[in-house]
Design a protein around this motif. Structure first.
Motif, PDB file in Angstrom:
ATOM      1  N   UNK A   1       0.815  -1.214   0.000  1.00 14.11           N
ATOM      2  CA  UNK A   1       0.000   0.000   0.000  1.00 14.11           C
ATOM      3  C   UNK A   1       0.847   1.261   0.000  1.00 14.11           C
ATOM      4  N   UNK A   2       2.062   1.159   0.482  1.00 20.30           N
ATOM      5  CA  UNK A   2       2.922   2.323   0.689  1.00 20.30           C
ATOM      6  C   UNK A   2       2.128   3.385   1.448  1.00 20.30           C
ATOM      7  N   UNK A   3       2.121   4.603   0.959  1.00 21.31           N
ATOM      8  CA  UNK A   3       1.391   5.658   1.674  1.00 21.31           C
ATOM      9  C   UNK A   3       0.125   6.075   0.930  1.00 21.31           C
ATOM     10  N   UNK A   4      -0.377   5.202   0.056  1.00 17.15           N
ATOM     11  CA  UNK A   4      -1.575   5.551  -0.695  1.00 17.15           C
ATOM     12  C   UNK A   4      -2.804   5.536   0.212  1.00 17.15           C
ATOM     13  N   UNK A   5      -3.654   6.497   0.015  1.00 12.74           N
ATOM     14  CA  UNK A   5      -4.881   6.567   0.797  1.00 12.74           C
ATOM     15  C   UNK A   5      -5.853   5.480   0.356  1.00 12.74           C
ATOM     16  N   UNK A   6      -6.800   5.165   1.232  1.00  5.70           N
ATOM     17  CA  UNK A   6      -7.832   4.193   0.875  1.00  5.70           C
ATOM     18  C   UNK A   6      -8.638   4.664  -0.337  1.00  5.70           C
ATOM     19  N   UNK A   7      -8.838   5.966  -0.411  1.00  5.54           N
ATOM     20  CA  UNK A   7      -9.572   6.519  -1.554  1.00  5.54           C
ATOM     21  C   UNK A   7      -8.844   6.211  -2.861  1.00  5.54           C
ATOM     22  N   UNK A   8      -7.529   6.382  -2.846  1.00  6.10           N
ATOM     23  CA  UNK A   8      -6.729   6.080  -4.032  1.00  6.10           C
ATOM     24  C   UNK A   8      -6.774   4.589  -4.354  1.00  6.10           C
ATOM     25  N   UNK A   9      -6.632   3.778  -3.328  1.00  9.91           N
ATOM     26  CA  UNK A   9      -6.641   2.329  -3.546  1.00  9.91           C
ATOM     27  C   UNK A   9      -7.964   1.858  -4.149  1.00  9.91           C
ATOM     28  N   UNK A  10      -9.049   2.421  -3.685  1.00 11.18           N
ATOM     29  CA  UNK A  10     -10.352   2.041  -4.226  1.00 11.18           C
ATOM     30  C   UNK A  10     -10.557   2.587  -5.634  1.00 11.18           C
ATOM     31  N   UNK A  11     -10.063   3.797  -5.877  1.00 13.33           N
ATOM     32  CA  UNK A  11     -10.244   4.383  -7.215  1.00 13.33           C
ATOM     33  C   UNK A  11      -9.503   3.564  -8.265  1.00 13.33           C
ATOM     34  N   UNK A  12      -8.348   3.010  -7.901  1.00 15.41           N
ATOM     35  CA  UNK A  12      -7.606   2.169  -8.838  1.00 15.41           C
ATOM     36  C   UNK A  12      -8.376   0.889  -9.138  1.00 15.41           C
ATOM     37  N   UNK A  13      -8.999   0.338  -8.123  1.00 14.66           N
ATOM     38  CA  UNK A  13      -9.784  -0.881  -8.333  1.00 14.66           C
ATOM     39  C   UNK A  13     -10.972  -0.609  -9.250  1.00 14.66           C
ATOM     40  N   UNK A  14     -11.710   0.435  -8.955  1.00 11.56           N
ATOM     41  CA  UNK A  14     -12.872   0.757  -9.787  1.00 11.56           C
ATOM     42  C   UNK A  14     -12.447   1.078 -11.222  1.00 11.56           C
ATOM     43  N   UNK A  15     -11.323   1.753 -11.352  1.00 15.38           N
ATOM     44  CA  UNK A  15     -10.834   2.103 -12.685  1.00 15.38           C
ATOM     45  C   UNK A  15     -10.485   0.858 -13.492  1.00 15.38           C
TER      46      UNK A  15
END
Length: 668
Positions: A15-29
């Motif tokens: 995850x490094x320092x990525x926010x949960x919002x970023x992690x979810x946006x990558x999945x949805x994308x």
């Protein structure tokens, strides 16, 4: 082994320092292109679309790279990079309309799938030849660098595309010029059905970066966090320190090259092994385990995306079939050019043909601050004919650029400059060498405006012609290669005055122009030429002599050979037309003259079969048949390559046959 195994047996996410919002946006994308593809495969089986190139299993690369770049940075994707288009938030109905050949697409029904570009979304699509987009990325990045914009350009190709010469040329140019280009290689195991061990012998594609002196990395292309984190860091670094980077993404093509080709050539065990590394399934499991994603949220994503797909498909289906007219089709081949006439002054100086070219080029450089000159040895050395001698001191190395010996890559870079709002002039050291850059000229520059409304603001200067003992590889006059190609303009002056004015017009014109300059005229023909900047319109022939016996229609060096003949035989009474411009061509001047004289002799330095004059002959036959008192006659050089020895070259050229051919026609 004749296939590639996964880098690891399972995906490990950091995850490094990525926010949960970023992690979810990558999945949805990633999920969005996957669900679109699944729908497209159903439609393909139903016969509702004609073809599909699947990127299933490779979504992490497209999404990771696109999310790493700024929205105003260009991406040049391929046909498995649907995620680039969806991540840039192109409305789905426009994509669906594009695939159905409808007006809301991007090519007015003139091209299919992902063969398009859109300045609105900063995406420049592929052509089927694959390689040229790599050099185009160089040109886009060069424009950013010259404008001092801290931007990165990303370009995609597959491991199969790395075997093309354009790959070598593009990487070499980017390295030599320190261009901020991310060369993204999707190594998915097979070029159609050819496994990697039959494509290249280096252990890894990233190893090729060593040969170009550039940074190179290998990335697990199925791991979205590895892709996103690595590319984001590199992009940020490249904006501050412009340089090219080669990225090899290890992945796998889970379906056929296109659906009809299937995957029977792939070992079943390998398919199963890579299926375990599915980028979306693995990432979803990780997010669920970490408590970042819930099944409820995942269901909401699926539901929302499927609804968006269905609604946009309906819009595309409801759109009527595209309609056009012959006039619309013809008008879109070239970008509209509002010719602006610049009048010459009364002050002139007697200069050579070569001086007029140099003078026009220099004055155009002063007029257009966004004009970049590129060619072999044109900077310090001034070019092999010294046309750009002294330019470096006035305009600097940014705008007067020596290039490696790579005609294809430089033509492509010129196209990239045009895409990014600049003008380009490419000097072919000799017109013969354009054969090494033929593909981007006739398939990229010529077709871009017709396909997706993108101008190719490029002039290619073509030193050409025989008569100086240069032999088979430095003497061709190959204008007929290009007059045949819709979308190109072809100009061929015979006098210094015309050369300067027409070159200025060529540089003003946003369409691709092949500008032919006969080498034998460079230092032998002089004329009084206005000293100021002036222009001459294309498609206007010059009537050099007026007479009643016969119409002589020619261009280039033969104009002077005809003038010598008429001086030697003053009793001849002819119309002499210097075409000056071959595409567009001045049909009115040709037809009016032939209707007056009733006879036509067409002369070219080229061999006759397949030449420009053969087409003119057919035009005269169709439009002026009832006015003719004799057959239209053609005169060209021997149907051989151009020999070196002086006596053989003189025998090759038709200059000594002009009088006899004229008399044959007059006496008919």
């Amino acid at each position: 082994m004749n296939f590639q195994s996964p880098l690891t047996s399972r995906l490990l996410f950091d995850k490094q320092n990525h926010s949960n919002e970023t992690l979810l946006s990558l999945y949805r994308a990633m999920l969005k292109p996957r669900l679109i593809e699944e729908k497209m495969l159903i439609l393909l089986r139903q016969g509702k679309i004609s073809k599909w190139f699947s990127g299933i299993g490779q979504e992490a690369i497209s999404i990771g790279v696109t999310h790493s770049l700024h929205p105003d940075e260009y991406i040049l994707p391929m046909h498995r990079n649907l995620g680039v288009f969806t991540a840039r938030e192109i409305p789905l109905f426009r994509l669906f309309s594009q695939w159905q050949g409808k007006a809301s697409g991007f090519t007015k029904g003139r091209d299919r799938s992902f063969h398009f570009g859109t300045q609105e979304f900063k995406i420049i699509g592929m052509i089927s030849h694959l390689g040229p987009q790599l050099g185009v990325a160089d040109g886009i990045a060069l424009a950013h660098k010259l404008k001092k914009e801290n931007k990165v350009t990303a370009v995609f190709t597959g491991e199969g595309g790395t075997s093309e010469g354009d790959f070598h040329e593009a990487l070499n140019i980017a390295s030599v010029w320190d261009l901020p280009v991310l060369f993204c290689i999707e190594n998915n195991g097979y070029g159609l059905s050819t496994p990697t061990n039959e494509q290249y012998r280096c252990e890894n594609i990233k190893d090729r970066g060593i040969g170009y002196g550039m940074e190179a990395h290998q990335i697990d292309g199925n791991n979205i966090l590895e892709v996103f984190s690595k590319v984001s860091g590199l992009a940020e670094s490249m904006r501050a320190n412009p340089r090219p980077v080669l990225l090899e993404f290890k992945t796998f093509r889970m379906r056929g090259h296109e659906e009809a080709s299937g995957t029977k050539y792939v070992p079943e065990d390998l398919m199963k092994e890579w299926a375990l590394k599915d980028p979306i399934n693995n990432y979803k499991s990780f997010l669920l385990e970490e408590g970042i994603l819930s099944e409820e949220t995942d269901n909401e994503y699926h539901s929302a995306i499927k609804k968006e797909i269905d609604e946009n498909l309906l819009l595309a289906y409801e759109e009527p079939a595209i309609n056009s007219s012959e006039i619309n089709e013809l008008n879109d081949v070239y970008q509209s050019f509002d010719y602006k006439h610049f009048e010459e002054n009364k002050k002139g100086e007697n200069i050579r043909f070569i001086d007029a070219i140099s003078q026009g080029l220099k004055q155009s450089m002063r007029k257009h601050n966004n004009l970049v000159l590129m060619g072999q040895d044109i900077a310090d050395y001034g070019g092999v004919f010294k046309i750009t001698e002294g330019f470096l001191e006035e305009f600097g190395k940014d705008r007067v650029r020596n290039t490696p010996i790579c005609e294809s890559g430089i033509v492509e870079a010129a196209m990239g400059l045009s895409i990014n709002g600049m003008k380009a002039m490419v000097e072919m050291q000799f017109a013969d060498f354009v054969s090494s850059g033929f593909n981007p000229v006739v398939n990229y520059l010529a077709k871009s405006h017709y396909r997706w409304n993108q101008s190719a603001d490029v002039v290619i200067r073509m030193p050409c012609g025989a008569g100086i003992g240069a032999g088979p590889f430095h003497s061709q006059t190959n204008e007929a290669w290009f007059t045949k190609t819709p979308g190109l303009k072809v100009v061929y002056p015979a006098f210094p005055y015309d050369a300067k004015g027409l070159l200025n017009t060529a540089i003003n014109d946003p369409n691709p122009v092949l500008f032919f300059e006969h080498k034998a005229l460079y230092r032998t023909i002089r004329q009084d030429v206005p000293t100021n900047y002036y222009t001459i319109p294309f498609g206007k022939a010059a009537l050099l002599k007026e007479g009643e016996q016969v119409s002589i229609i020619t261009y280039g060096a033969p104009v002077h050979w005809v003038l010598e003949t008429l001086e030697a035989f003053p009793e001849l009474n002819v119309d002499l037309i210097d075409l000056r411009s071959l595409k567009p061509i001045d049909e009115d001047s040709i037809f009016n003259s032939v209707k007056k004289t009733g006879r036509a002799l067409l002369i070219t330095e080229d061999s006759v079969f397949g030449s420009v004059i053969s087409d003119i002959s057919a035009m005269i036959n169709e439009k002026c048949f009832e006015y003719l008192d004799a057959p239209v006659m053609r005169l060209g050089s021997l149907e051989t390559p151009i020999p070196f020895a002086a006596n053989l070259e003189n025998q090759y050229l038709m200059k000594n046959k002009i009088h006899d051919k004229l008399m044959e026609l007059i006496d008919y």
